[in-house]
Design a protein around this motif. Sequence first.
Motif, PDB file in Angstrom:
ATOM      1  N   ARG A 161      -7.346  -6.181  -2.700  1.00 51.40           N
ATOM      2  CA  ARG A 161      -6.823  -5.104  -3.524  1.00 51.40           C
ATOM      3  C   ARG A 161      -7.250  -5.331  -4.977  1.00 51.40           C
ATOM      4  N   ALA A 219     -12.534   4.125  -6.035  1.00 52.82           N
ATOM      5  CA  ALA A 219     -12.764   3.698  -4.655  1.00 52.82           C
ATOM      6  C   ALA A 219     -14.245   3.759  -4.306  1.00 52.82           C
ATOM      7  N   LYS A 273      -9.180  -1.836  -1.064  1.00 51.20           N
ATOM      8  CA  LYS A 273      -8.518  -0.659  -1.639  1.00 51.20           C
ATOM      9  C   LYS A 273      -8.339  -0.883  -3.141  1.00 51.20           C
ATOM     10  N   VAL A 305      -2.570   4.328  -4.184  1.00 50.62           N
ATOM     11  CA  VAL A 305      -3.862   3.860  -3.686  1.00 50.62           C
ATOM     12  C   VAL A 305      -4.911   4.942  -3.902  1.00 50.62           C
ATOM     13  N   ASP A 354       0.830  -1.203   0.000  1.00 45.87           N
ATOM     14  CA  ASP A 354       0.000   0.000   0.000  1.00 45.87           C
ATOM     15  C   ASP A 354       0.866   1.256   0.000  1.00 45.87           C
TER      16      ASP A 354
END
Length: 291
Positions: A112, A73, A94, A65, A60
């Motif tokens: 992810r 997101a 994420k 991100v 991360d």
Amino acid sequence: MNTKILLSGAIIVLFGITKAQAQINFGEKALGAVQKGMTGFTFSDADAAALSKPAVDKMDAENKVAPATDPYAIRLARVFGKYTKGEFYTLNYKVYLTKDVNAFATADGSVRVFSGLMDVMDDNELIAVIGHEIGHVHNHDSRDAMKALYQKEALIDAASSQSVKISAITDSQLAKIGSAMIDSKYSRKQESEADLFAYDFMKKNGYDVNAEESAFRILAKMSEGTQSSFIDQMMSSHPDSKLRADNAKARAEKDGLYKPYVQKPIVNTLPVVKKTTAKKTTKKTTAKKKK
């Protein structure tokens, strides 16, 4: 950046290769454990989660991100964010902002999703892919992969009985773990079982199960493009995408749910808010003439 398809296998692919090549001195104690053999020790899901989290934290920190306000997101939270509790894990999500086509889940519940994947799959197809990745955690595949990795890399102190005692992991060791996990692929059986988990999840929660077939058709079609040789190398241990699509179709047919899936619009942008302008009204007044 060339588009890459790495689904279901390279669960930690973003550690830089140059960093991952750092040599590690495991010390005499760790080497001694290897020499004595490490086949009998226990290794729980909690152990795997504790070891996975710092590796995910490192990823991360080293990758872009998407913030909570980013359209990607927001979409991921809308599509899958309400599903956070598993039988023995808590999920967190994420988005990595990259053109690569991938998604993965680790033993600590970290999910992810790459924005490149979100660019080619609609909401239902994303649910099928993410459900598959979570299936590896649910089925303890992530735990077993971590256990095998630590056996191989001699990072576990197994000198005492059956209890696993894990010492602090250095930054260079995390890079080493990432490099090793790139080479750790799930078996065909594990992949098939994760596919079934995703299908059952979609069926249970009222999603269109035919999107699973569609997702694999997309991957199969992409594998015929310019990256086909790369994909063949990376996916060599996994069931063929066309076969997986056929299996998903067969499951839907068996349940009487099959119908050709039509991909829905893919929207990775914030909704456009139309500005409304108030119309000004003017009152005309006429003066009355005095007689």
